[in-house]
Write an enzyme that holds these catalytic residues in place. Structure first.
Site, PDB file in Angstrom:
ATOM      1  CB  THR A 174      -0.970   0.102   1.202  1.00 17.78           C
ATOM      2  OG1 THR A 174      -1.520   1.418   1.246  1.00 17.78           O
ATOM      3  CG2 THR A 174      -0.311  -0.169   2.550  1.00 17.78           C
ATOM      4  CB  ILE A 175       0.757   4.482  -1.849  1.00 14.68           C
ATOM      5  CG1 ILE A 175      -0.721   4.867  -1.726  1.00 14.68           C
ATOM      6  CG2 ILE A 175       1.077   3.949  -3.216  1.00 14.68           C
ATOM      7  CD1 ILE A 175      -1.114   6.090  -2.550  1.00 14.68           C
ATOM      8  CG  ASP A 176      -2.824   4.430   2.031  1.00 12.60           C
ATOM      9  OD1 ASP A 176      -2.540   5.270   1.163  1.00 12.60           O
ATOM     10  OD2 ASP A 176      -3.913   3.831   2.072  1.00 12.60           O
ATOM     11  CG  MET A 203      -4.290   9.542  -2.413  1.00 16.21           C
ATOM     12  SD  MET A 203      -4.286   8.124  -3.538  1.00 16.21           S
ATOM     13  CE  MET A 203      -5.739   8.467  -4.530  1.00 16.21           C
ATOM     14  N   GLY A 204      -3.358   8.691   1.535  1.00 18.88           N
ATOM     15  CA  GLY A 204      -2.889   8.057   2.773  1.00 18.88           C
ATOM     16  C   GLY A 204      -3.997   7.516   3.641  1.00 18.88           C
ATOM     17  CD  GLU A 238      -6.851  10.020   0.835  1.00 17.07           C
ATOM     18  OE1 GLU A 238      -7.363  10.360  -0.240  1.00 17.07           O
ATOM     19  OE2 GLU A 238      -6.502   8.841   1.082  1.00 17.07           O
ATOM     20  NE  ARG A 266      -3.903   3.606  -6.304  1.00 19.98           N
ATOM     21  CZ  ARG A 266      -5.235   3.519  -6.127  1.00 19.98           C
ATOM     22  NH1 ARG A 266      -5.783   4.000  -5.037  1.00 19.98           N
ATOM     23  NH2 ARG A 266      -6.001   2.943  -7.020  1.00 19.98           N
TER      24      ARG A 266
HETATM   25  O1  F6P Z   1      -5.101   2.805  -0.106  1.00 23.88           O
HETATM   26  C1  F6P Z   1      -4.533   3.447  -1.193  1.00 23.88           C
HETATM   27  C2  F6P Z   1      -5.350   4.644  -1.601  1.00 23.88           C
HETATM   28  O2  F6P Z   1      -4.708   5.248  -2.701  1.00 23.88           O
HETATM   29  C3  F6P Z   1      -5.643   5.638  -0.490  1.00 23.88           C
HETATM   30  O3  F6P Z   1      -4.550   6.475  -0.207  1.00 23.88           O
HETATM   31  C4  F6P Z   1      -6.857   6.333  -1.047  1.00 23.88           C
HETATM   32  O4  F6P Z   1      -7.665   6.895  -0.034  1.00 23.88           O
HETATM   33  C5  F6P Z   1      -7.585   5.234  -1.748  1.00 23.88           C
HETATM   34  O5  F6P Z   1      -6.638   4.225  -2.039  1.00 23.88           O
HETATM   35  C6  F6P Z   1      -8.265   5.653  -3.015  1.00 23.88           C
HETATM   36  O6  F6P Z   1      -8.931   4.550  -3.520  1.00 23.88           O
HETATM   37  P1  F6P Z   1      -9.604   4.493  -4.967  1.00 23.88           P
HETATM   38  O7  F6P Z   1      -8.504   4.478  -5.974  1.00 23.88           O
HETATM   39  O8  F6P Z   1     -10.369   3.223  -4.961  1.00 23.88           O
HETATM   40  O9  F6P Z   1     -10.455   5.726  -5.090  1.00 23.88           O
END
Ligand code: F6P
EC number: 2.7.1.90
Length: 341
Positions: free
Chosen positions: A125-127, A169-170, A221, A274
């Site tokens: 995960t990038i988070d 993000m995160g 976010e 991402r």
């Molecule tokens: O978990 C990775 C993530 O990029 C979070 O940082 C972000 O809140 C979420 O996924 C966004 O998800 P999606 O691409 O499904 O909108």
């Protein structure tokens, strides 16, 4: 031995590096066969597969995304989902699964393991919010992308004497904001773990303008003000019950303009964080995770996830990784606070 591989949840740079490492070591060293499952848990749920051999993984180390596709399908929420997965695995002759994913994907892996499926997890995960591993691959790439963007914001902010806000993000963890903000010399970093005081933020903005520099605010976010509610763009929930975050940057800009009279504008980095090729750090970490994940399968260490602790790759229980989120500790935020204002 036939091993199934899937990638679930939000994609991130380094997924292909894991797949390549799993397949290369599995075939070269252990003589295993592989089956790729398409789009996360949807693959085993619907029996949707793709060939996965050395030829299929040639040249994919530097490629972002995932050759297997991904989704946020939650088989636990689907009536009879677990039984369908078990039947499909048996029908395809798949003896074990490697699930590459974050909190949600590995949470499903854990529940399937409890119900008799042989599964090993790989944290992605990038988070960077998964417990029991110091880092997840994808995080370093996301931080570098954000850092480069913030470096660029500095020069344009100064030309126009504007406050520029960068929303990153995160989800409910502030790791990307903290690291990208520290690396790029942000004037304020706002993270979900520490609700912010808008008065104080405006104070930092004013003091930065007084020194003839333009303020850059990095906001995660999931960040929110002390007395407010979590700022969300929509109330839309995904299959795992997560609300879609985003929008705090715009709200913050409006508030700063109102309170300071200075122009404030927002850049939302979104999915750019991402996409694309992984950094060297993420390529190496992802490759090591892949190598150790197939070793875990070989040793029958099911119900485990590979993780990074210090410089060593370790095996931890899937439950240890998914029981709670790894958030930013107070002391880490205090280190960054030295440079605010
Ligand atoms: O978990 C990775 C993530 O990029 C979070 O940082 C972000 O809140 C979420 O996924 C966004 O998800 P999606 O691409 O499904 O909108």
């Amino acid at each position: 031995m036939r091993v199934g591989v899937l990638t679930g949840g939000g994609d991130c740079p380094g997924l292909n590096a894991v797949i390549r490492a799993v397949v290369r070591k599995g075939i070269q060293v252990y003589g295993y066969e592989f089956v790729g499952f398409r789009d996360g848990w949807r693959g085993p749920l619907e029996g949707d597969t793709t060939p996965l051999d050395v030829q299929a993984v040639r040249g994919i180390l530097p490629r972002g995304g995932t050759i297997l596709g991904s989704s946020r399908t939650n088989p636990i929420k689907i009536e009879g989902g677990v039984e369908r997965i078990k039947d499909n695995l048996a029908g395809l002759g798949v003896d074990a699964l490697i699930a590459i994913g974050g909190e949600d994907t590995l949470g499903v892996a854990r529940q399937l393991h409890d119900r008799g499926v042989k599964v090993v997890g790989v944290p992605k995960t990038i988070d960077n919010d998964l417990n029991a591993t110091d880092y997840t691959f994808g995080f370093d790439t996301a931080v570098n992308i954000a850092m480069e963007a913030i470096d660029r914001l500095h020069t344009t902010a100064e030309s126009h004497h504007r406050a520029l806000i960068c929303e990153v993000m995160g989800r409910h963890a502030g790791w990307i904001a903290l690291h990208a903000g520290m690396a790029s010399g942000a004037n304020v970093i706002l993270i979900p773990e520490k609700p912010f005081d808008i008065e104080k933020v405006c104070g930092y903005v004013e003091s930065r303008f007084q020194t003839k520099y333009a303020p850059i605010i990095v906001v995660a976010e999931g960040a929110h003000p002390v007395d407010g509610q979590m700022d969300v763009q929509t109330q839309e929930l995904d299959a795992f019950g997560h609300v879609r975050l985003g929008g705090i940057g715009e709200r913050l800009a409006a508030e700063i303009e109102k309170r300071t009279g200075k122009e404030a504008r927002t850049t939302v980095l979104g999915h750019i964080q991402r996409g694309g090729t992984p950094t060297a750090f993420d390529r190496v970490l992802a490759t090591r995770f892949g190598v150790h994940a197939i070793d875990a399968v070989h040793d029958g260490a099911y119900g485990k996830m590979v993780g990074l602790q210090g410089t060593e790759i370790v095996r931890v229980d899937l439950s240890a990784a998914t029981d709670q989120l790894k958030t930013v500790p107070v002391q880490r935020y205090e280190e960054a606070e030295v440079f605010f204002g």
